[in-house]
Design an enzyme around this catalytic site. Structure first.
Site, PDB file in Angstrom:
ATOM      1  N   ASP A   1       0.877  -1.153   0.000  1.00 46.44           N
ATOM      2  CA  ASP A   1       0.000   0.000   0.000  1.00 46.44           C
ATOM      3  C   ASP A   1       0.926   1.218   0.000  1.00 46.44           C
ATOM      4  O   ASP A   1       2.064   1.137   0.475  1.00 46.44           O
ATOM      5  CB  ASP A   1      -0.870  -0.039   1.260  1.00 46.44           C
ATOM      6  CG  ASP A   1      -1.671   1.220   1.442  1.00 46.44           C
ATOM      7  OD1 ASP A   1      -2.435   1.580   0.522  1.00 46.44           O
ATOM      8  OD2 ASP A   1      -1.530   1.858   2.498  1.00 46.44           O
TER       9      ASP A   1
ATOM     10  N   ASP B   1       0.050   4.958   0.929  1.00 49.70           N
ATOM     11  CA  ASP B   1      -0.135   5.934   1.996  1.00 49.70           C
ATOM     12  C   ASP B   1      -0.292   5.243   3.346  1.00 49.70           C
ATOM     13  O   ASP B   1      -1.168   4.414   3.530  1.00 49.70           O
ATOM     14  CB  ASP B   1      -1.349   6.801   1.700  1.00 49.70           C
ATOM     15  CG  ASP B   1      -1.230   7.493   0.350  1.00 49.70           C
ATOM     16  OD1 ASP B   1      -0.151   8.038   0.058  1.00 49.70           O
ATOM     17  OD2 ASP B   1      -2.201   7.463  -0.428  1.00 49.70           O
TER      18      ASP B   1
ATOM     19  N   TYR C   1      -5.442  12.769   0.095  1.00 51.07           N
ATOM     20  CA  TYR C   1      -5.627  13.356  -1.236  1.00 51.07           C
ATOM     21  C   TYR C   1      -4.416  14.178  -1.680  1.00 51.07           C
ATOM     22  O   TYR C   1      -4.551  15.238  -2.272  1.00 51.07           O
ATOM     23  CB  TYR C   1      -6.906  14.199  -1.296  1.00 51.07           C
ATOM     24  CG  TYR C   1      -8.108  13.456  -0.771  1.00 51.07           C
ATOM     25  CD1 TYR C   1      -8.575  12.307  -1.394  1.00 51.07           C
ATOM     26  CD2 TYR C   1      -8.769  13.902   0.367  1.00 51.07           C
ATOM     27  CE1 TYR C   1      -9.670  11.606  -0.898  1.00 51.07           C
ATOM     28  CE2 TYR C   1      -9.871  13.207   0.860  1.00 51.07           C
ATOM     29  CZ  TYR C   1     -10.311  12.069   0.223  1.00 51.07           C
ATOM     30  OH  TYR C   1     -11.389  11.385   0.716  1.00 51.07           O
TER      31      TYR C   1
ATOM     32  N   GLN D   1      -6.822   5.607  -4.795  1.00 48.03           N
ATOM     33  CA  GLN D   1      -6.643   7.057  -4.936  1.00 48.03           C
ATOM     34  C   GLN D   1      -7.989   7.687  -5.300  1.00 48.03           C
ATOM     35  O   GLN D   1      -8.184   8.240  -6.393  1.00 48.03           O
ATOM     36  CB  GLN D   1      -5.560   7.358  -5.978  1.00 48.03           C
ATOM     37  CG  GLN D   1      -4.172   6.925  -5.561  1.00 48.03           C
ATOM     38  CD  GLN D   1      -3.682   7.655  -4.325  1.00 48.03           C
ATOM     39  OE1 GLN D   1      -3.873   8.857  -4.160  1.00 48.03           O
ATOM     40  NE2 GLN D   1      -3.045   6.917  -3.419  1.00 48.03           N
TER      41      GLN D   1
ATOM     42  N   ARG E   1     -10.885  -1.325  -6.732  1.00 54.78           N
ATOM     43  CA  ARG E   1     -10.711  -0.660  -5.448  1.00 54.78           C
ATOM     44  C   ARG E   1     -10.597  -1.661  -4.297  1.00 54.78           C
ATOM     45  O   ARG E   1     -11.428  -2.523  -4.128  1.00 54.78           O
ATOM     46  CB  ARG E   1     -11.885   0.286  -5.183  1.00 54.78           C
ATOM     47  CG  ARG E   1     -11.713   1.087  -3.911  1.00 54.78           C
ATOM     48  CD  ARG E   1     -12.841   2.111  -3.736  1.00 54.78           C
ATOM     49  NE  ARG E   1     -12.679   2.760  -2.458  1.00 54.78           N
ATOM     50  CZ  ARG E   1     -11.775   3.691  -2.190  1.00 54.78           C
ATOM     51  NH1 ARG E   1     -10.973   4.100  -3.131  1.00 54.78           N
ATOM     52  NH2 ARG E   1     -11.672   4.225  -0.997  1.00 54.78           N
ATOM     53  N   LYS E   2      -9.515  -1.517  -3.516  1.00 52.91           N
ATOM     54  CA  LYS E   2      -9.391  -2.352  -2.322  1.00 52.91           C
ATOM     55  C   LYS E   2     -10.579  -2.058  -1.413  1.00 52.91           C
ATOM     56  O   LYS E   2     -10.958  -0.905  -1.286  1.00 52.91           O
ATOM     57  CB  LYS E   2      -8.075  -2.049  -1.580  1.00 52.91           C
ATOM     58  CG  LYS E   2      -6.838  -2.408  -2.363  1.00 52.91           C
ATOM     59  CD  LYS E   2      -5.558  -2.132  -1.600  1.00 52.91           C
ATOM     60  CE  LYS E   2      -5.263  -0.653  -1.500  1.00 52.91           C
ATOM     61  NZ  LYS E   2      -3.989  -0.323  -0.858  1.00 52.91           N
TER      62      LYS E   2
END
Length: 179
Positions: free
Chosen positions: A12, A14, A23, A56, A100-101
C-alpha cells in the site's frame, strides 16, 4: 511464507511506504516512512520484485488528477529507489469498481504486470482493506498497524508486524514467526 515462496511484494502507498497525506497531489509533501527504503533495499538485494497497490479516490472525487497521482508516485520512486510496478484505483468508493481495495483488482493487475501468480505475492498494508484485497486475490497479507488501523483489523489479520522492515525481514527469514 518463506522467501522461496515470495515471488513479489506489493505495498500500500499511503501509511505504509509514505506518510499518509489525504488526497495528496503535491510531490513536495511526500515523506517516506523510516523503514521503507531499508525494507525495499532488502527485497531488491534478493531480486524480489516490488509494486504498489493504492486506492486514490481523490481522482474520482475531483480533488486531484491522474497527473497529480503520477507526480506523487514518481516522487516516491525517486526517494525510495524505484518500485517495479504501480497500480492505483482512481474511483470513488461508491463507484463499485472491481479494482478498489478491498476488492482484488489492484493485486491481480500488479501480479500480472510482474509476471507472477497472485498466490505468490505478499501484500503489506496498514488497514483491513489491504488485507482483504490480498485475501480476495489469493495472495498473502501482512498488516503493519498505524494509528488509523482498527483493533478488529489487527485481530483478524493473518500476520502482523510492528513496522515495515520487520515485516520484510520476516518474509525473508524462513521459519521465523510472522505474527
Amino acid at each position: 511464507m518463506t522467501a522461496a515462496g515470495v515471488a513479489a511484494v506489493l505495498f500500500d502507498r499511503d501509511g505504509t511506504l509514505i506518510e499518509d497525506v489525504p488526497y495528496n497531489g503535491d510531490p513536495g509533501r511526500v515523506r517516506p516512512l523510516p523503514a521503507a527504503r531499508p525494507a525495499l533495499d532488502l527485497l531488491r538485494a534478493r531480486g524480489i520484485p516490488t509494486g504498489v497497490v493504492s486506492n486514490q479516490s481523490g481522482v474520482g472525487r475531483g480533488l486531484l488528477t491522474r497527473a497529480d497521482v503520477h507526480r506523487v508516485n514518481d516522487r516516491v520512486d525517486a526517494l525510495l529507489g524505484g518500485l517495479d510496478t504501480w497500480v492505483y484505483c482512481p474511483h470513488a468508493p461508491e463507484a463499485g469498481c472491481p479494482c478498489r481495495k478491498p476488492r482484488p483488482g489492484l493485486v491481480v493487475e500488479a501480479a500480472r504486470r510482474l509476471g507472477v501468480p497472485p498466490a505468490c505475492c505478499v501484500v503489506i498494508g496498514d488497514i483491513g482493506a489491504d488485507v482483504d484485497a490480498a485475501r480476495a486475490a489469493g495472495a498473502q497479507a501482512v498488516l503493519v498497524p498505524t494509528a488509523v488501523t482498527l483493533p478488529a483489523e489487527i485481530a483478524s489479520a493473518p500476520a502482523t508486524a510492528p513496522d515495515l522492515l520487520t515485516a520484510v525481514r520476516r518474509l525473508l527469514a524462513p521459519g521465523e514467526e510472522r505474527r
